[in-house]
Design an enzyme around this catalytic site. Sequence first.
Site, mmCIF file in Angstrom:
data_model
loop_
_atom_site.group_PDB
_atom_site.id
_atom_site.type_symbol
_atom_site.label_atom_id
_atom_site.label_comp_id
_atom_site.label_asym_id
_atom_site.label_seq_id
_atom_site.Cartn_x
_atom_site.Cartn_y
_atom_site.Cartn_z
ATOM 1 N N GLU A 1 66.069 26.613 20.748
ATOM 2 C CA GLU A 1 67.440 26.136 20.815
ATOM 3 C C GLU A 1 67.862 25.566 19.468
ATOM 4 O O GLU A 1 69.034 25.541 19.130
ATOM 5 C CB GLU A 1 67.610 25.101 21.924
ATOM 6 C CG GLU A 1 66.845 23.807 21.720
ATOM 7 C CD GLU A 1 66.829 22.957 22.980
ATOM 8 O OE1 GLU A 1 66.883 23.531 24.083
ATOM 9 O OE2 GLU A 1 66.768 21.726 22.868
ATOM 10 N N GLY B 1 61.826 21.130 18.635
ATOM 11 C CA GLY B 1 63.035 20.448 18.234
ATOM 12 C C GLY B 1 62.894 19.727 16.911
ATOM 13 O O GLY B 1 62.098 20.115 16.046
#
Length: 436
Positions: free
Chosen positions: A235, A212
């Site tokens: 993601e 992230g």
Amino acid sequence: MKNIKFITPQEAVKVVKSNDRVHMHSVAVTPHPLIKALCERGRNKEFRNVRIQHIHTEGEVDYANPEFEGIFQLESFFVAHNVRKQTQAGYADYIPVFLQETQRLIREGYLKVNVAMIQVSVPDKFGYVSLGTSVDATLAAVEKADTVIAIVNPNVPRAFGDAMIHINEIDLFCEDDSELVTAEPGPISDTDRKIGGYVAELVEDGATLQMGIGAIPNAVLTMLGNHKDLGVHSEMFADGILPLVDKGVVNGKNKKIDKGKMVATFLMGSKKLYDFVDDNPGVLMNDVRYSNRVNVIAKNPKVTAINSALQIDITGQVCADSIGTKFYSGVGGQIDFLRGASLSRGGKPIIAMPSVTNKGISKIAPILTPGAGVVSTRANIHWLVTEYGAVNLYGRTLQDRAKLIISIAHPEHQEELDKAAFERFGPHFHFIWDEQ
């Protein structure tokens, strides 16, 4: 291609009525002009009980504030910093859900979307616009909403993958040329650097990375300059990945699906990152049902998933969404990628975190703080990393795990943790051999 007639945000939000659910585009492309106009209507008490949903937004958002009680109800999929206080106070609410399933809630009708508010790139000659830096669950909202309102903004990058939609899918158009919300890389502390070093040692050549935003991922990335043939299926990613792309370290050659492509569902970073994505066929901004789907993640080899935690107990239970009873973030994609990495050939699920908080409180605890939620169970946890080392808990007994976890706790807290483990497991605990 139909002719586009632009109207003001104030005119566009008139479609919202009492008891509607409004889906907001996420992160860097948060549609602030529409939010501002919607809040103006709310202050005028033109409707009641309007539910607002999103994964998370960036920048100031008033709809979660106490002044709008009974007018707006925020039901976010992730508690970001801009609505954290309101959520903890009960004026906003949170839907616990795996990130991959956010789109399912919309597509299968669990959450009926009346109005989707999005921000898109300028149309190309074929009438296609791009959702830019966030596809996530917003594509599902566009598909299912009764009305789609889009801000056309030349600063939204023309990203590929599932980000492309045709203007015929949009009902109302507004214009804006404001810069997207940015997040510049912050400083890397000595602690972050130590953690990053241990994590980097676990990353093999040919690995597929998921990580992230934040100091620890950035620290890891600064230490991968001598690696080879890394890929990205995540993601999200941020600026820290760009130097590795420039050096050819990240090239996706070893990936089995989307070979040579970087896959994400949303991005957050500097303008340099957004410019990198613009018109770049090497980046696929995909629907969250693809980017975060466990069996898709697992198809790539050596998936190395790097996630963080707020607290972990001595058996390996990970809390990542709350501090006690106070919600701090969300379930997010942690489980999606821990499971995907676990099922990947040669994969490594990793939880990386400092051993203590900024106030010196141990993040490794005998038991989780009462009220804390277990985002990742004991069975999900493989590698745990702090600034004091990396341990692999996979296949280890509870007492083995306690020994290993305590070994990488802050030295000032190890005696207390060891005593707690002794009281929990009995005197035999001290006879467990230290075989690493």
